[in-house]
Design a protein around this motif. Structure first.
Motif, PDB file in Angstrom:
ATOM      1  N   ARG A   1     -36.023   2.309  64.502  1.00 38.43           N
ATOM      2  CA  ARG A   1     -37.323   2.813  64.063  1.00 38.43           C
ATOM      3  C   ARG A   1     -37.297   4.338  63.982  1.00 38.43           C
ATOM      4  O   ARG A   1     -36.541   5.002  64.687  1.00 38.43           O
ATOM      5  CB  ARG A   1     -38.396   2.384  65.058  1.00 38.43           C
ATOM      6  CG  ARG A   1     -38.508   0.895  65.196  1.00 38.43           C
ATOM      7  CD  ARG A   1     -39.321   0.516  66.401  1.00 38.43           C
ATOM      8  NE  ARG A   1     -40.742   0.739  66.142  1.00 38.43           N
ATOM      9  CZ  ARG A   1     -41.677   0.612  67.069  1.00 38.43           C
ATOM     10  NH1 ARG A   1     -41.356   0.308  68.309  1.00 38.43           N
ATOM     11  NH2 ARG A   1     -42.936   0.811  66.783  1.00 38.43           N
TER      12      ARG A   1
ATOM     13  N   GLY B   1     -39.550  -3.241  65.413  1.00 40.69           N
ATOM     14  CA  GLY B   1     -40.848  -2.965  64.824  1.00 40.69           C
ATOM     15  C   GLY B   1     -40.748  -1.997  63.677  1.00 40.69           C
ATOM     16  O   GLY B   1     -39.659  -1.619  63.237  1.00 40.69           O
ATOM     17  N   LYS B   2     -41.922  -1.615  63.206  1.00 40.20           N
ATOM     18  CA  LYS B   2     -42.012  -0.630  62.130  1.00 40.20           C
ATOM     19  C   LYS B   2     -41.919   0.768  62.738  1.00 40.20           C
ATOM     20  O   LYS B   2     -41.621   0.918  63.922  1.00 40.20           O
ATOM     21  CB  LYS B   2     -43.330  -0.804  61.379  1.00 40.20           C
ATOM     22  CG  LYS B   2     -43.445  -2.102  60.603  1.00 40.20           C
ATOM     23  CD  LYS B   2     -44.777  -2.141  59.857  1.00 40.20           C
ATOM     24  CE  LYS B   2     -44.922  -3.391  59.025  1.00 40.20           C
ATOM     25  NZ  LYS B   2     -46.205  -3.375  58.274  1.00 40.20           N
TER      26      LYS B   2
ATOM     27  N   ASP C   1     -46.423   0.790  62.850  1.00 40.45           N
ATOM     28  CA  ASP C   1     -47.051  -0.191  63.723  1.00 40.45           C
ATOM     29  C   ASP C   1     -47.343   0.375  65.116  1.00 40.45           C
ATOM     30  O   ASP C   1     -47.832  -0.344  65.985  1.00 40.45           O
ATOM     31  CB  ASP C   1     -46.230  -1.481  63.815  1.00 40.45           C
ATOM     32  CG  ASP C   1     -44.934  -1.335  64.593  1.00 40.45           C
ATOM     33  OD1 ASP C   1     -44.607  -0.224  65.062  1.00 40.45           O
ATOM     34  OD2 ASP C   1     -44.215  -2.345  64.725  1.00 40.45           O
ATOM     35  N   THR C   2     -47.056   1.673  65.310  1.00 39.88           N
ATOM     36  CA  THR C   2     -47.304   2.320  66.588  1.00 39.88           C
ATOM     37  C   THR C   2     -47.832   3.722  66.337  1.00 39.88           C
ATOM     38  O   THR C   2     -47.291   4.434  65.485  1.00 39.88           O
ATOM     39  CB  THR C   2     -46.010   2.400  67.423  1.00 39.88           C
ATOM     40  OG1 THR C   2     -45.478   1.076  67.579  1.00 39.88           O
ATOM     41  CG2 THR C   2     -46.262   3.015  68.786  1.00 39.88           C
TER      42      THR C   2
END
Length: 173
Positions: free
Chosen positions: A2, A105-106, A45-46
């Motif tokens: 990421r 994740g993204k 996503d964070t």
């Protein structure tokens, strides 16, 4: 792996807010659509932000947290109870940043403010930056890049114009 990314608007003279944390100057500029924000958020996503930025966002949104679709971290030295959307932390940025980058994740967005961005830059954790140049001179305010030990080189990858805004995209060399 990421990436940790910065997407932020700044005045021509390098400020992200006035001394009293106002962004009114930014709202007076004519953009186009969402000025690239939607495309950016498709890969996120964070979100990570400092407490002052978080408090400002919550005040502006009348208490309705706008990033409910993303995992949220807020850096603070205050004792606060975690919520359904926010984990409050004072963990060293090197530790949290490396942990998040290594997880699935993204990508990860450093929302602000300037000191938190500086901390992530000093740790060498920021991979990409999108700076939205705004045709306003403030003369004083909160600097995007406060003084720090984050000397680094970046490569221009793209520019986009959204009416009066110009998004300048950089990747770390």
């Amino acid at each position: 792996m990421r990436k940790i990314k910065l997407f932020i608007a700044m005045s021509l003279d390098g400020y992200i807010a006035t001394l009293d944390d106002s962004l009114d100057w930014l709202m007076k500029v004519d953009g186009e659509g969402d000025n690239g924000y939607g495309d950016f958020m498709n890969d996120i996503d964070t979100v990570i932000m400092g407490r002052t930025t978080y408090d400002w966002v919550m005040n502006e949104m009348n208490g309705d947290y706008p990033y409910k679709e993303q995992v949220g971290y807020v850096y603070t030295h205050q004792t606060r109870e975690n919520t359904a959307y926010i984990t409050y932390t004072d963990e060293p940025v090197q530790s949290l940043g490396r942990q998040l980058k290594a997880s699935k994740g993204k990508d990860i967005w450093i929302v602000g403010g300037g000191q938190l961005i500086c901390d992530f830059l000093e740790a060498g954790l920021v991979d990409e930056m999108t700076l939205t140049l705004t045709p306003v001179l403030l003369g004083e305010g909160i600097r995007l890049f406060p003084e720090g030990s984050y000397e680094s080189e970046w490569r221009l990858t793209k520019t986009e114009t959204f009416n009066q805004f110009v998004n300048v995209h950089y990747e770390k060399k």
